[in-house]
Scaffold this active site. Structure first.
Site, PDB file in Angstrom:
ATOM      1  N   GLN A  17       0.817  -1.215   0.000  1.00 50.78           N
ATOM      2  CA  GLN A  17       0.000   0.000   0.000  1.00 50.78           C
ATOM      3  C   GLN A  17       0.848   1.261   0.000  1.00 50.78           C
ATOM      4  O   GLN A  17       0.333   2.351  -0.232  1.00 50.78           O
ATOM      5  CB  GLN A  17      -0.937   0.009   1.213  1.00 50.78           C
ATOM      6  N   CYS A  75     -10.613  -0.272   4.038  1.00 46.85           N
ATOM      7  CA  CYS A  75      -9.212  -0.408   3.642  1.00 46.85           C
ATOM      8  C   CYS A  75      -8.654   0.981   3.367  1.00 46.85           C
ATOM      9  O   CYS A  75      -9.312   1.796   2.723  1.00 46.85           O
ATOM     10  CB  CYS A  75      -9.130  -1.270   2.393  1.00 46.85           C
ATOM     11  N   LEU A  76      -7.438   1.248   3.846  1.00 44.07           N
ATOM     12  CA  LEU A  76      -6.844   2.566   3.645  1.00 44.07           C
ATOM     13  C   LEU A  76      -6.621   2.864   2.159  1.00 44.07           C
ATOM     14  O   LEU A  76      -6.530   4.016   1.765  1.00 44.07           O
ATOM     15  CB  LEU A  76      -5.522   2.678   4.413  1.00 44.07           C
ATOM     16  N   GLU A 118      -4.421  -7.997   5.733  1.00 44.09           N
ATOM     17  CA  GLU A 118      -3.065  -7.532   5.413  1.00 44.09           C
ATOM     18  C   GLU A 118      -2.294  -8.590   4.639  1.00 44.09           C
ATOM     19  O   GLU A 118      -1.538  -8.277   3.717  1.00 44.09           O
ATOM     20  CB  GLU A 118      -2.320  -7.127   6.685  1.00 44.09           C
ATOM     21  N   HIS A 121      -3.093  -8.291   1.062  1.00 46.29           N
ATOM     22  CA  HIS A 121      -2.360  -7.207   0.385  1.00 46.29           C
ATOM     23  C   HIS A 121      -0.987  -7.707  -0.057  1.00 46.29           C
ATOM     24  O   HIS A 121      -0.549  -7.464  -1.179  1.00 46.29           O
ATOM     25  CB  HIS A 121      -2.146  -6.020   1.329  1.00 46.29           C
TER      26      HIS A 121
HETATM   27 ZN    ZN Z   1      -6.368  -2.849   3.174  1.00 50.98          ZN
END
Ligand code: ZN
Length: 159
Positions: A17, A75-76, A118, A121
């Site tokens: 991310q 989610c960021l 996570e 990701h």
């Molecule tokens: Zn996320």
């Protein structure tokens, strides 16, 4: 990464991310009011001692016969977008800390959900890919709009 996670009020953030292709994510659930249980290396360990947690080379296993549970996730990487995702209730996370020491984290509830989100990701899977088609359809417009905005922002300025 821990700073970026805190600034954005997130409980987890993966290297992917922030544009890094590392097997690494961070988690901090000290501010969470959700109920969950955990054991680090077989022992109940206060969260204040283990978080923010830096997780390197994560491997996750799901204990046999553990139920799955559906809950809303955000989610960021997808501001404002939330949706139900079904995941196993409990997992076992094998990882190394920032010093390379191996650990085992057994956990359930929100912590187990965060670990799986996570880990996804790190493996290139997004939470919107995990949603059932019907759920995914309800956020489709938002995801498209976000993709458009992101593209516009990252387009090179005319010179
Ligand atoms: Zn996320």
């Amino acid at each position: 990464m821990v700073e970026a996670m805190h600034e954005n009020h997130g409980i987890g953030l993966a290297a992917q991310q922030v544009g890094r292709a590392l097997q690494l994510f961070v988690m901090d659930l000290r501010q969470s009011e959700a109920e969950f249980t955990w054991k680090l290396d077989g022992k109940p360990t206060p969260l204040d001692l283990i978080m923010p947690m830096i997780v390197v080379n994560p491997k996750v296993t799901v204990p046999k016969k553990r139920a799955t549970h559906s809950a809303e996730e955000g989610c960021l990487s997808f501001p404002e977008i939330r949706g139900e995702v079904e995941r196993p209730v409990a997992v076992v996370l094998h990882y190394q800390d920032e010093h390379g020491a191996p650990h085992v984290l057994e956990c359930d509830g929100l912590l187990a959900r965060c670990v799986q989100h996570e880990l996804d990701h790190v493996q290139g899977v997004l939470f919107i890919d995990r949603m059932e088609a019907a759920v995914r359809a309800t956020i489709d417009e938002e995801v498209k709009a976000l993709a458009k905005r992101t593209k516009a922002e990252s387009a090179p300025a005319p010179s």
